[in-house]
Design an enzyme around this catalytic site. Structure first.
Site, PDB file in Angstrom:
ATOM      1  N   ASN A 159      48.508 -11.020  12.788  1.00 55.88           N
ATOM      2  CA  ASN A 159      47.859 -10.237  11.579  1.00 55.88           C
ATOM      3  C   ASN A 159      47.270  -8.924  11.866  1.00 55.88           C
ATOM      4  OD1 ASN A 159      45.717 -10.872  13.472  1.00 55.88           O
ATOM      5  ND2 ASN A 159      44.785 -12.379  11.849  1.00 55.88           N
TER       6      ASN A 159
ATOM      7  N   TYR B 136      38.708 -14.448  23.156  1.00 51.37           N
ATOM      8  CA  TYR B 136      38.794 -15.411  22.196  1.00 51.37           C
ATOM      9  C   TYR B 136      38.265 -16.675  22.754  1.00 51.37           C
ATOM     10  CZ  TYR B 136      41.977 -12.895  19.115  1.00 51.37           C
ATOM     11  OH  TYR B 136      42.532 -11.889  18.349  1.00 51.37           O
TER      12      TYR B 136
ATOM     13  N   GLU C 218      31.727  -8.003  22.323  1.00 56.25           N
ATOM     14  CA  GLU C 218      33.287  -7.557  22.407  1.00 56.25           C
ATOM     15  C   GLU C 218      33.386  -6.057  22.957  1.00 56.25           C
ATOM     16  OE1 GLU C 218      34.931 -10.559  18.714  1.00 56.25           O
ATOM     17  OE2 GLU C 218      34.785  -8.219  18.432  1.00 56.25           O
TER      18      GLU C 218
ATOM     19  N   LYS D 299      46.581  -4.739  17.291  1.00 58.54           N
ATOM     20  CA  LYS D 299      47.259  -5.760  18.123  1.00 58.54           C
ATOM     21  C   LYS D 299      48.811  -5.471  18.557  1.00 58.54           C
ATOM     22  CE  LYS D 299      44.435  -9.641  16.409  1.00 58.54           C
ATOM     23  NZ  LYS D 299      44.597 -10.902  15.647  1.00 58.54           N
TER      24      LYS D 299
ATOM     25  N   ARG E 288      36.055  -5.253   8.098  1.00 59.37           N
ATOM     26  CA  ARG E 288      36.501  -6.600   7.566  1.00 59.37           C
ATOM     27  C   ARG E 288      37.090  -6.367   6.351  1.00 59.37           C
ATOM     28  NH1 ARG E 288      36.989 -10.698  11.703  1.00 59.37           N
ATOM     29  NH2 ARG E 288      37.069 -12.173   9.794  1.00 59.37           N
TER      30      ARG E 288
ATOM     31  N   PHE F 280      46.248 -23.759  18.430  1.00 60.23           N
ATOM     32  CA  PHE F 280      47.236 -22.466  18.455  1.00 60.23           C
ATOM     33  C   PHE F 280      46.560 -21.655  19.493  1.00 60.23           C
ATOM     34  CE2 PHE F 280      44.037 -21.850  15.252  1.00 60.23           C
ATOM     35  CZ  PHE F 280      43.239 -20.808  15.476  1.00 60.23           C
TER      36      PHE F 280
ATOM     37  N   HIS G  38      42.435  -6.819  15.083  1.00 59.79           N
ATOM     38  CA  HIS G  38      41.254  -7.658  15.121  1.00 59.79           C
ATOM     39  C   HIS G  38      40.083  -6.886  14.694  1.00 59.79           C
ATOM     40  CE1 HIS G  38      37.972  -9.930  17.263  1.00 59.79           C
ATOM     41  NE2 HIS G  38      37.461  -8.598  17.506  1.00 59.79           N
TER      42      HIS G  38
ATOM     43  N   ARG H  96      45.899  -6.498   6.895  1.00 56.25           N
ATOM     44  CA  ARG H  96      46.458  -7.706   7.130  1.00 56.25           C
ATOM     45  C   ARG H  96      47.548  -8.157   6.112  1.00 56.25           C
ATOM     46  NH1 ARG H  96      41.395 -10.867  10.060  1.00 56.25           N
ATOM     47  NH2 ARG H  96      41.860 -10.234  12.140  1.00 56.25           N
TER      48      ARG H  96
ATOM     49  N   THR I  63      41.698 -13.615   7.652  1.00 56.06           N
ATOM     50  CA  THR I  63      42.403 -13.848   8.755  1.00 56.06           C
ATOM     51  C   THR I  63      44.013 -14.256   8.564  1.00 56.06           C
ATOM     52  OG1 THR I  63      40.227 -14.866   9.661  1.00 56.06           O
ATOM     53  CG2 THR I  63      42.384 -15.446  10.921  1.00 56.06           C
TER      54      THR I  63
HETATM   55  P1  IDP Z   1      39.590 -13.175  12.628  1.00 57.07           P
HETATM   56  O1  IDP Z   1      40.597 -12.468  13.598  1.00 57.07           O
HETATM   57  O2  IDP Z   1      39.820 -13.078  11.304  1.00 57.07           O
HETATM   58  O3  IDP Z   1      38.214 -12.849  12.903  1.00 57.07           O
HETATM   59  P2  IDP Z   1      39.271 -15.744  13.824  1.00 57.07           P
HETATM   60  O4  IDP Z   1      38.861 -17.010  13.263  1.00 57.07           O
HETATM   61  O5  IDP Z   1      38.445 -14.973  14.769  1.00 57.07           O
HETATM   62  O6  IDP Z   1      39.787 -14.827  13.078  1.00 57.07           O
HETATM   63  O7  IDP Z   1      40.912 -15.909  14.908  1.00 57.07           O
HETATM   64  C1  IDP Z   1      41.210 -15.041  15.766  1.00 57.07           C
HETATM   65  C2  IDP Z   1      42.692 -14.847  15.764  1.00 57.07           C
HETATM   66  O8  IDP Z   1      43.379 -16.223  15.981  1.00 57.07           O
HETATM   67  C3  IDP Z   1      43.147 -14.533  14.103  1.00 57.07           C
HETATM   68  O9  IDP Z   1      43.220 -13.008  13.945  1.00 57.07           O
HETATM   69  C4  IDP Z   1      44.528 -14.901  14.275  1.00 57.07           C
HETATM   70  O10 IDP Z   1      45.500 -14.027  15.044  1.00 57.07           O
HETATM   71  C5  IDP Z   1      44.631 -16.408  15.049  1.00 57.07           C
HETATM   72  N1  IDP Z   1      44.210 -17.296  14.213  1.00 57.07           N
HETATM   73  C6  IDP Z   1      43.207 -17.925  13.559  1.00 57.07           C
HETATM   74  N2  IDP Z   1      43.308 -19.059  12.897  1.00 57.07           N
HETATM   75  C7  IDP Z   1      44.524 -19.390  13.001  1.00 57.07           C
HETATM   76  C8  IDP Z   1      45.385 -20.434  12.555  1.00 57.07           C
HETATM   77  O11 IDP Z   1      44.772 -21.352  11.721  1.00 57.07           O
HETATM   78  N3  IDP Z   1      46.745 -20.384  12.728  1.00 57.07           N
HETATM   79  C9  IDP Z   1      47.148 -19.420  13.904  1.00 57.07           C
HETATM   80  N4  IDP Z   1      46.593 -18.431  14.173  1.00 57.07           N
HETATM   81  C10 IDP Z   1      45.279 -18.333  13.959  1.00 57.07           C
HETATM   82 MG    MG Z   2      37.245 -13.487  14.927  1.00 57.47          MG
END
Ligand code: IDP
Ligand code: MG
Length: 166
Positions: A122, A51, A136, A11, A91, A59, A125, A108, A97
């Protein structure tokens, strides 16, 4: 164990902090193969499509700005990894996350942070499951940008304007 593929994105915060080398080195522990790679300027359309499952999240707007590079640099490095158990092994190296909850030695855990505005910066992805990986990879890459034909393809005749070097 199944042979799988997974989309990984470094990212904009990862690029601006010059973490590309470290992340790709760490990824080599998995012995997975890179079968596609490119630097992308993420459009709003691509960001929202990528997304789409978070459209209702509070958010979401911040997340779209983050992945488009509004806070760092307008670049994302998109990678496709291929090999045994690709999704789970990536992963694991990537970590949870929430960077504050991620294993300290995961990508991360090492490099992520939560901003004062509450965005999870983080760094990377990684696809969550084979179905998402397929969606994707097809969203980010054309078949001819990958060295393996990972999914069935079709041929269509089109007329397009193409840019060449002068
Ligand atoms: P992942 O990236 O671990 O698969 P997802 O739930 O798919 O997690 O969320 C996508 C992205 O959205 C995350 O990588 C992070 O950048 C952001 N994100 C997810 N949950 C939160 C949150 O609770 N607060 C702020 N940002 C979040
Ligand atoms: Mg995800």
């Amino acid at each position: 164990m199944a042979v799988e593929q997974s989309l990984m994105l470094i990212k904009p915060d990862g690029l601006v902090k010059s973490l590309t080398g470290d992340i790709i080195s760490k990824m080599s522990e998995t012995e997975l193969k890179i079968v596609g790679a490119k630097v992308v300027q993420v459009t709003r359309e691509l960001a929202e499509e990528h997304y789409q499952h978070l459209r209702e999240a509070k958010f979401f707007d911040e997340l779209i700005k983050y992945i488009m590079g509004e806070y760092h640099t307008k670049r994302v490095l998109a990678l496709v990894y291929h090999g045994e158990d690709a999704i789970k092994s990536i992963r694991k190296i990537v970590g949870s996350t929430n960077p504050e909850k991620a294993e300290p030695t995961s990508i991360r855990g090492k490099y992520g942070r939560i901003t004062s505005a509450g965005v999870f910066e983080n760094v990377v992805h990684a696809s969550e499951n084979p179905k998402e990986a397929e969606r994707e990879i097809k969203l980010w890459f054309r078949p001819d940008e990958l060295v393996y034909t990972l999914y069935p393809t079709k041929i269509e005749k089109v007329t397009i304007d193409k840019v060449f070097w002068k």
